[in-house]
Design an enzyme around this catalytic site. Structure first.
Site, mmCIF file in Angstrom:
data_model
loop_
_atom_site.group_PDB
_atom_site.id
_atom_site.type_symbol
_atom_site.label_atom_id
_atom_site.label_comp_id
_atom_site.label_asym_id
_atom_site.label_seq_id
_atom_site.Cartn_x
_atom_site.Cartn_y
_atom_site.Cartn_z
ATOM 1 N N GLU A 231 0.843 -1.207 0.000
ATOM 2 C CA GLU A 231 0.000 0.000 0.000
ATOM 3 C C GLU A 231 0.873 1.251 0.000
ATOM 4 O O GLU A 231 0.655 2.186 -0.765
ATOM 5 C CB GLU A 231 -0.915 -0.021 1.217
ATOM 6 C CG GLU A 231 -1.765 1.224 1.400
ATOM 7 C CD GLU A 231 -1.726 1.717 2.816
ATOM 8 O OE1 GLU A 231 -1.450 2.920 2.994
ATOM 9 O OE2 GLU A 231 -1.958 0.913 3.730
ATOM 10 N N HIS A 232 1.884 1.280 0.870
ATOM 11 C CA HIS A 232 2.799 2.421 0.921
ATOM 12 C C HIS A 232 3.509 2.635 -0.402
ATOM 13 O O HIS A 232 3.514 3.735 -0.957
ATOM 14 C CB HIS A 232 3.854 2.173 2.004
ATOM 15 C CG HIS A 232 3.521 2.748 3.337
ATOM 16 N ND1 HIS A 232 4.128 3.860 3.849
ATOM 17 C CD2 HIS A 232 2.634 2.352 4.276
ATOM 18 C CE1 HIS A 232 3.643 4.126 5.051
ATOM 19 N NE2 HIS A 232 2.737 3.212 5.337
ATOM 20 N N GLU A 302 10.016 3.585 2.167
ATOM 21 C CA GLU A 302 8.794 3.190 2.878
ATOM 22 C C GLU A 302 9.070 2.186 3.981
ATOM 23 O O GLU A 302 8.347 2.120 4.970
ATOM 24 C CB GLU A 302 7.765 2.636 1.881
ATOM 25 C CG GLU A 302 7.296 3.654 0.861
ATOM 26 C CD GLU A 302 6.942 4.988 1.493
ATOM 27 O OE1 GLU A 302 6.229 5.003 2.529
ATOM 28 O OE2 GLU A 302 7.395 6.028 0.979
ATOM 29 N N GLU A 309 6.816 4.150 11.952
ATOM 30 C CA GLU A 309 5.391 4.107 12.294
ATOM 31 C C GLU A 309 5.110 3.028 13.335
ATOM 32 O O GLU A 309 4.360 3.245 14.291
ATOM 33 C CB GLU A 309 4.584 3.839 11.028
ATOM 34 C CG GLU A 309 3.106 3.613 11.231
ATOM 35 C CD GLU A 309 2.415 3.148 9.954
ATOM 36 O OE1 GLU A 309 1.190 3.129 9.952
ATOM 37 O OE2 GLU A 309 3.113 2.799 8.986
#
Length: 1246
Positions: A231-232, A302, A309
């Site tokens: 997704e990133h 990412e 994150e």
């Protein structure tokens, strides 16, 4: 302005599954809704709630980077970064993210426009809607999503004229529900499905979402987190998506258990040339989903972002949510496939590994495209879809399905050395020979998510699980969750809908039942919630009883909760309760049907997506209302109690041989607790003690519920007439110089009035929301009026009034049910400058008069109770003690303490201050501010001039308010800590099992109207600095330049320029600190701009790792101070203007936004707020220049002597730990831990 809901003593909600028409029903419309938090259906019941829900607004508040969170609620930040800061919403819940302390109450915006309408209390629900168990990875720029829940008020009891035969009734109930008449569905030859729905709101924009039916649940053992990684990489690596940023489009992406979604919110046409943007948007989604570039550089970038994150989101809330899910789904992969993934695996994947997962799952037949918005030519839209996607991996060119090997990633080691094609098929990898193999038709899985559950059904033989206990030093409160898991009941017929209605009626009663237990001075529980929810993500329906309490009260709290559940199950609801809730439900449903043309596109889209995941029939609002009317006629009391009892059996019959077994019982508890007179002691609890407490509560004697008399009106007509005779209400002159009793502005439609008792009135008639109105009372003063001997008096006083919830001779329960019957939501709030009371109401059946009656009673006949004061005091004491257990709050606390020179008015009251307060002192602190000329009421809605002015005269004109206020004279001086001081840079250490770090950087700023500390008027500074230039100006000065000088003298000049400046700084922080330097995953710049007080401040909030946090702080300072060396360019300014103007334009379609714009229009304490600030807002943004921004920048104090910073580090070896004794004052406490999956969704990358 951010709304920060009071901690959960007032938290309660009842929202029901499934919501069969999109939109936000009235009773929930004002409840703060986390964006994208849970697209699922829910019946949530929480207790105890207050008729007057209290919200304290703090100086230290959460980040406001989000879109509008509720229908009819303005965005909390006009000026958060828009299209530029894109990324992934990963493992934090959008709702829980609000709980992260930042140091800015306002995000950048020229005019404040929300004082908490988005957090209004639902009269029926009692508080906010809880959304749960949503492990959800999400994307960059948080989307505005539909509430997956129904409001707690909705359906009406209508009885048929003639009885219906049993066969006829069965035939009707088995009839399929109607489908949405405007929803177009289709499928391309390559298997891609699409749905198109024309929708008018917002105008000239549309939503395009590409849902790929793959998520973390589809990952193999060595792929945990790879869906999120894709997704990133796919989203942020798309060049076509980047090209859309200049058009005003916003984009985002998220991943959770069962799907990955990429979406774009776009204008229909380009502003400059009027070109259709749909083809470009579709082309970008096609590239993102099916043709991403897995370059090594993008993968590495990412990877760093996700690892950052992962560490950042590893809060105690996240860990608690993981525990709940692991025990609830212990029998399947949902317990171990969290979207964020595993750190050790994220480190290892190379681009080829990631690409192979993409090839396995990202193909058209495994995806659905959603288009909702101003799409007037559907055939053309279909042609555009075909043109872009038809040739994307069509069936004839489809790659062979990759067959998962039983050995997973180790298959290549065990596979025999066979020819390439066969070996590849055994290992699941492709070889050149594979291209010669006949392609395999690839289709999506029939069941999503593909897991098997153990159901909690009667008679299902399985071993009972003992209660599980999760104990951690960072947990403050006791919480326990009892789970029941059953298959989803797909709502496709009238019979299914009827069952939903009966469950709603039944479970709505429990809130009020428990509420009666909440009147004592020391209740054993903090909150009790019952949630009955369909989850498309988990593929099941879960019923959850959640009990939170102070640790010392945990046994009593469990006993009360299960006792009330058993009492409701055994005796059922009364006829009065059934009729009451049926009436409220049908009224709410009717209101929603009237708003059919005002539901935002994204709400409609997300509702459809969730409904399809659950296989519910999708109806529009009108169909939903008509269907509810039809089934309401057939509901009986006996059936309501039978259906409801089945939902509660896993609790009420706990321990019986044939009872459904709970899927899990999980207690989350602290390791140590504070005992008065003793200090910190170990907290011990054992599974058998929990079981014994449940059984003991179920053995308590039970009694049926007595009927409660509900008032039809709070002020009778005769009482009103007497008041009018005594007080002779009238409209007074608005000006001392002229006899003007009304000002009406044709351009804005704003009317201004003033009553003879001094209360100012502003109102605006709109058709934004059919037959709905909103109202706000603003009282000047707030916490700034607290002196050194009354610290905390205002905040505790407002909370006390809310806790009591009584007016006149009416009990709290009567007031709350009065709100239910009249579809009224209300809240009571305070901040440093003001006290607010806010209402949302329907105009049907005299709903507006009912809301005005309630406001009148609060002003005239408020009731102050000693037990409510005790609860409020205990609440803030508990919050204070929880500060050392939160890294973010401890860090923010220490910075605020230093920056504002130990001024307790901007933080939570300390135990020492709380001990000094009495019921009389807090009452005086609050009520002394309620004087006539210190009160302003604004009303916005779909009413007539006659209706609103009649209510104003009758219910506000008859208020006996004193006419003068000396509040301002009592405000003690507020100052920043002078330099030099050791407190300008500080560090906080928190002991934790896992490492985390965060930092806050802050400094002085002007207020919104150009005043700085010591009362300095910055407009005088601007005039004096430009004086020489004006003297030398020629008489033929260019007209444009003259007009621009007028802009610089406009009262809103600093509000405009600072909000634009904040946009640009935010963008630079993201680009530099996050994207280029890789020092953080999350960084933001926010402004706290006061209206009345002569000061403000800015805050940079940054999360990082202990090894990088100091570098991140230095980098943030560099960006903040670098605006002179790295000059702002026109491109940056244009983008900031476009972001703010687009949000302003969109929000003007909502009542709550207008309510915010009207605030302080007649306030003597905000003299520079006038009608031109509203009329000329767009012009001011458009006219702002780079030079203007630098004029504002000069008054942001960014030098070393003005700047304050505090770094917080958590870890096993973090240094000296912060303790209670080190805290002189506190910030808002963390709510009790409870609720499944609230913090396990992924964070935004921006």
């Amino acid at each position: 302005m951010a709304s920060f809901p009071s901690p959960p003593l007032a938290a309660a909600a009842a929202a029901a599954p499934p919501r069969l028409a999109p939109g936000l029903p009235l009773a929930a419309a004002a409840v703060r809704r986390p964006s994208s938090l849970a697209r699922r259906s829910s019946i949530a019941l929480a207790a105890p709630a207050n008729p007057l829900r209290c919200i304290h607004r703090r100086a230290v508040s959460p980040r406001l980077r989000r879109r509008t969170e509720a229908v009819g609620a303005a965005s909390a930040a006009i000026g958060s970064l828009g299209e530029e800061r894109e990324g992934c919403l990963s493992c934090f819940p959008r709702g829980r993210r609000r709980g992260r302390p930042g140091l800015a109450r306002f995000a950048p915006c020229a005019l404040p426009h929300t004082y908490g309408l988005s957090s209004l209390h639902s009269g029926l629900t009692g508080a906010k809607i809880r959304r749960r168990h949503v492990l959800h990875a999400a994307g960059p720029d948080e989307p505005h999503v539909a509430s997956p829940t129904w409001s707690e008020t909705a359906l009406d009891k209508h009885y048929v004229d003639q009885p219906i035969g049993k066969e006829e009734l069965e035939g009707f109930l088995n009839t399929p529900l109607p489908s949405h008449p405007k929803l177009v569905r289709g499928q391309l030859k390559n298997g891609l499905r699409y749905l198109i729905l024309p929708n008018k709101v917002p105008a000239n924009r549309f939503e395009a979402h590409m849902e790929v039916h793959v998520g973390s649940i589809d990952e193999e053992e060595d792929e945990q987190g790879i869906a999120h990684m894709i997704e990133h990489v796919a989203f942020l690596g798309s060049k076509k998506r980047e090209k859309l940023l200049g058009t005003g489009a916003r984009s985002n992406a998220y991943t959770d258990f069962h799907h990955t979604v990429f979406h774009i919110h776009s204008p229909t046409k380009t502003k400059e040339y009027g070109e259709d943007l749909l083809p470009s948007v579709l082309d970008a989604l096609n590239e993102i989903a099916f043709h991403p570039k897995f370059s090594s550089s993008r993968v590495e970038k990412e990877r760093r972002a996700i690892l950052s994150e992962l560490q950042m989101m590893n809060t105690i809330e996240y860990r608690v949510d993981c525990q709940l899910l692991q025990h609830l789904h212990s029998e399947n992969k949902l317990s171990e496939r969290f979207p964020i993934g595993l750190e050790e695996q994220i480190h290892k994947w190379d681009p080829d590994k990631i690409r192979r997962f993409h090839e396995r799952w990202y193909y058209p037949a495994n995806a659905t495209l959603y288009l909702v918005g101003e799409i007037n030519d559907i055939p053309r839209a279909i042609r555009e879809i075909e043109a872009v996607f038809e040739h994307t991996l069509p069936e004839g060119e489809a790659a062979p399905m990759s067959t998962a090997s039983p050995f997973g990633a180790m298959a290549s080691l065990f596979a025999p050395k066979l020819p390439g094609g066969l070996a590849a098929s055994l290992t699941g990898e492709r070889s050149p020979a594979a291209d010669k193999i006949k392609p395999v038709k690839r289709e999506r899985q029939a069941i999503r998510p593909p897991v098997e559950h153990k159901w909690s059904l009667p008679g299902v033989a399985q071993d009972a699980k003992p209660p599980a206990i999760f104990q951690h030093e960072l947990i403050q409160s006791f919480s326990i969750n009892m789970f029941c898991k059953i298959p989803v009941n797909q709502v496709q017929t009238y019979k299914d809908l009827r069952s939903v209605l009966m469950k709603r009626i039944f479970l709505s009663a429990l809130h009020f039942r428990i509420n009666t237990r909440y009147k004592s001075s020391n209740p054993p529980f903090t909150s009790v919630e019952l949630d009955h929810s369909d989850s498309g993500r988990e593929g099941c329906t879960v019923t959850t009883l959640t009990v939170t309490a102070e640790p010392q009260n945990w046994r009593s709290a469990i006993k009360v909760a299960v006792h009330e559940v058993r009492r409701l199950k055994e005796f059922g609801v009364t006829m009065g309760e059934m009729t009451r809730y049926m009436d409220a439900l049908i009224k709410d449903s009717e209101q929603l049907a009237m708003m059919i043309d005002s539901v935002p596109s994204v709400d409609n889209l997300d509702f459809i997506m969730e409904s399809d995941a659950l296989r519910h029939t999708v109806m529009d609002q009108l169909q939903g209302h008509e269907s509810l009317l039809a089934v309401a006629e057939t509901v009986t009391l006996e059936e309501v109690n039978t259906v409801g009892a089945e939902v509660l059996e896993f609790i009420s019959d706990y321990g019986k041989p044939d009872a459904p077994l709970p899927a899990a019982i999980v207690a989350c508890v602290p390791k140590k607790v504070h005992m008065d007179g003793v200090g910190e002691t170990d907290f011990e609890i054992h599974p058998e003690e929990i079981t014994d407490s449940i059984k003991a509560g179920l053995e308590e004697p039970i009694y049926p519920e007595p009927e409660l008399e509900v008032p039809k009106e709070l002020i009778t007509q005769s009482e009103l007439e007497d008041l009018k005779l005594q007080r002779k209400p009238s409209f007074a002159s608005l000006s001392k110089e002229e006899n003007v009793v009304k000002i009406f502005d044709d351009e804005t439609g704003i009317a201004q009035r003033r009553l003879s008792n001094g209360i100012s009135i502003n109102y605006k008639i709109t058709q934004n929301e059919a037959r709905v109105g909103v109202m706000r009372l603003i009282v000047g003063g707030g916490r700034a009026t607290e002196d050194s001997e009354s610290k905390g008096s205002v905040i505790v006083g407002v909370r006390t009034l809310s806790e009591g919830g009584c007016v006149g001779n009416f009990s709290r329960e009567q007031v709350e049910l009065f709100c239910v019957n009249n579809l009224i939501n209300c809240s009571l709030e305070s901040n440093e400058e003001f006290i607010f009371m806010e209402f949302r109401f329907a105009l049907r059946d005299n709903g507006m008069r009912a809301a005005f009656q309630l406001l009148h009673m609060v002003l005239e006949h408020n009731v102050w109770l000693e037990d409510a004061f005790d609860r409020a005091t205990q609440l803030y004491l508990s919050y204070y003690r929880s500060i050392p257990k939160s890294l973010e709050r401890s860090t923010a606390h220490k910075l605020m303490l230093a920056m504002l020179n130990h001024d307790e008015r901007f933080v939570e009251p300390s135990p020492h201050s709380l001990q000094k307060l009495t019921l009389q002192s807090v009452k005086d602190a609050v009520m002394n501010q309620f004087v006539g000329d210190n009160m302003e009421v604004s009303i916005v809605g779909d009413f007539t001039e006659e209706e609103v002015e009649s209510c104003v005269l009758d219910y506000l004109g008859t208020v006996s308010a004193p006419k003068s206020s000396k509040t301002q004279e009592h405000i003690e001086k507020i100052s920043f800590l002078p330099f030099p001081s050791d407190l300008h840079f500080q560090q906080v250490y928190i002991k934790d099992t896992d490492e985390r770090a965060c930092a806050y950087i802050a400094g002085p700023a002007p207020n919104r109207w150009g005043f700085a500390t010591e009362g300095n008027d910055l407009f005088n500074v601007i005039r004096s600095s430009s004086g020489d230039a004006q003297v030398s100006e020629s008489a033929n000065t260019d007209l444009t330049e003259r007009k621009h000088n007028d802009v610089r003298s406009h009262s809103l000049f600093f509000g405009i320029t600072l909000s634009l400046l904040a946009e640009i700084i935010n963008s630079r922080l993201f680009t530099t600190v996050r994207d280029s330097m890789g020092l953080t995953y999350d960084v933001s710049f926010e402004l706290n701009l006061f209206d009345k007080l002569d000061l403000g401040w800015y805050v940079i909030a940054v999360t990082s790792t202990p090894s990088k946090v100091h570098k991140a702080v230095d980098a943030c300072k560099g960006v903040l101070r670098g605006l002179h060396s790295n000059k702002i360019v026109e491109r940056e300014l244009d983008r900031a203007k476009r972001t703010l103007l687009m949000k302003h334009e969109a929000e003007t379609k909502t009542n709550a936004y207008w309510l915010g714009l009207l605030a302080h229009l007649q306030s003597s304490s905000v003299p520079r707020k006038e009608i031109s600030c509203i009329k000329e807002l767009t012009m001011l943004y458009e006219s702002a220049t780079i030079e203007d921004l630098y004029l504002a920048y000069e008054h942001l104090k960014v030098d070393e002597s003005s700047l304050f910073a505090c770094i917080g580090i958590a870890g096993a070896e973090s240094g000296e730990e912060t303790t209670d004794d080190e805290l002189d004052m506190g910030l808002h406490g963390m709510g009790p831990i409870g609720g499944r999956g609230l913090s396990t969704m992924t964070r935004p990358t921006t």
